[in-house]
Scaffold this motif. Structure first.
Motif, PDB file in Angstrom:
ATOM      1  N   THR A  65      -1.043  -1.774   7.478  1.00 36.34           N
ATOM      2  CA  THR A  65      -0.811  -0.357   7.763  1.00 36.34           C
ATOM      3  C   THR A  65      -1.841   0.530   7.080  1.00 36.34           C
ATOM      4  O   THR A  65      -2.081   1.647   7.524  1.00 36.34           O
ATOM      5  N   ARG A  66      -2.457   0.061   6.005  1.00 41.23           N
ATOM      6  CA  ARG A  66      -3.487   0.880   5.347  1.00 41.23           C
ATOM      7  C   ARG A  66      -4.787   0.887   6.142  1.00 41.23           C
ATOM      8  O   ARG A  66      -5.677   1.714   5.889  1.00 41.23           O
ATOM      9  N   LEU A  67      -4.931  -0.027   7.120  1.00 46.46           N
ATOM     10  CA  LEU A  67      -6.143  -0.103   7.932  1.00 46.46           C
ATOM     11  C   LEU A  67      -5.950   0.480   9.331  1.00 46.46           C
ATOM     12  O   LEU A  67      -6.891   0.495  10.124  1.00 46.46           O
ATOM     13  N   GLY A  68      -4.740   0.931   9.655  1.00 49.00           N
ATOM     14  CA  GLY A  68      -4.537   1.559  10.953  1.00 49.00           C
ATOM     15  C   GLY A  68      -3.532   0.882  11.854  1.00 49.00           C
ATOM     16  O   GLY A  68      -3.239   1.383  12.944  1.00 49.00           O
ATOM     17  N   SER A 113      -3.830   5.930  10.391  1.00 48.24           N
ATOM     18  CA  SER A 113      -3.689   5.657  11.823  1.00 48.24           C
ATOM     19  C   SER A 113      -4.958   5.228  12.531  1.00 48.24           C
ATOM     20  O   SER A 113      -4.897   4.714  13.642  1.00 48.24           O
ATOM     21  N   GLY A 114      -6.111   5.468  11.921  1.00 44.64           N
ATOM     22  CA  GLY A 114      -7.332   5.360  12.706  1.00 44.64           C
ATOM     23  C   GLY A 114      -7.470   6.575  13.614  1.00 44.64           C
ATOM     24  O   GLY A 114      -6.648   7.500  13.588  1.00 44.64           O
ATOM     25  N   PRO A 127       0.815  -1.214   0.000  1.00 41.71           N
ATOM     26  CA  PRO A 127       0.000   0.000   0.000  1.00 41.71           C
ATOM     27  C   PRO A 127       0.847   1.261   0.000  1.00 41.71           C
ATOM     28  O   PRO A 127       1.842   1.362   0.728  1.00 41.71           O
ATOM     29  N   SER A 128       0.454   2.231  -0.834  1.00 41.33           N
ATOM     30  CA  SER A 128       1.157   3.512  -0.901  1.00 41.33           C
ATOM     31  C   SER A 128       0.530   4.545   0.021  1.00 41.33           C
ATOM     32  O   SER A 128       0.966   5.701   0.044  1.00 41.33           O
TER      33      SER A 128
END
Length: 252
Positions: free
Chosen positions: A242-245, A48-49, A43-44
């Motif tokens: 990391t793209r989901l938080g 953080s959420g 993922p680019s």
């Protein structure tokens, strides 16, 4: 171009969201900046959420009007970074029936070339001790399992994989990871496990602080490469999802 944009948010009344809100918020933010979700192998965009104090009850989180919350989004390539830079949330953030008011925005912008020149090419005095803070649950894929431990080899592999994917300067492969693994030690740590809710199920990760130590016998160039990757972690995140938080990382 690299960017880390952080918004400070608040709610006007107690606001309840499901623990699994991250997927819906990620989809909403990607739609706003005109990017697809889940289309990239690496993922680019990292995210953080909503970070801050909230109360948890079963499958729900309650956000309080007397607290401030932060939301960070990072872009790891030119197109993603420019889209994040142009993202306008001044009118607020609304999703799943919740509304967050935006109080402030802070942008940290650099480039791969600037990071490499400053931290490696200019041959600065090597830094040999690092303090890293993992502010959202962090884990690594290991076969079919998830490992919630900050092993140096897995952390550096995660950062190096993203750097080599997006940066114009190739740093190395398995030999570099093996060298860093054999020469960088965890000096101390204060970590604990914390579950990260997904749309279906959850992943156990670690949060907290670790101190890394690099001995003086290590060549200054390789110490600076390690420093480069550690500084890059503040944009790339660490580990899986990391793209989901997951995997949000700060260098102190």
């Amino acid at each position: 171009m690299l960017i880390r944009s952080t918004w400070t948010l608040k709610v006007s009344e107690p606001t309840v969201l499901p623990r699994s809100y991250n997927l819906e918020l990620v989809k909403d933010l990607h739609h706003r900046i005109g990017l697809e979700t889940g289309s990239e192998k690496i993922p680019s965009v990292t995210y953080s959420g909503l970070m801050g104090i909230c109360s948890a009850s079963r499958d729900f989180l309650t956000f309080a009007p007397d607290e401030f919350y932060q939301l960070s989004i990072c872009g790891l390539r030119e197109m993603s970074s420019k889209a994040i830079a142009s993202l306008d949330l001044s009118s607020g953030l609304e999703f799943l029936g919740a509304k967050f008011e935006v109080c402030d925005r802070e942008d940290k912008i650099t480039t791969y070339e600037e990071l490499y020149t400053t931290l490696v090419a200019n041959e600065p005095e090597p830094i040999r001790r690092f303090n890293l803070q993992f502010i959202t649950p962090t884990a690594f894929a290991q076969n079919r399992n998830h490992l919630p431990l900050p092993l140096p080899s897995l952390m550096f592999r995660s950062w190096l994989e993203r750097w080599n994917e997006f940066a114009p300067v190739y740093l190395g492969g398995d030999e570099l990871i093996a060298y860093l693994e054999s020469n960088i030690a965890i000096k101390s740590h204060q970590i604990k496990t914390r579950s990260f809710q997904l749309s279906r199920g959850y992943v156990n990760g670690f949060v907290g602080n670790i101190n890394l130590q690099i001995p003086y016998r290590i060549d200054a160039l390789l110490v600076n490469v390690a420093n480069l990757l550690i500084q890059y972690s503040q944009y790339s995140g660490t580990g899986i999802k990391t793209r989901l938080g997951m995997g949000q990382t700060i260098v102190k």
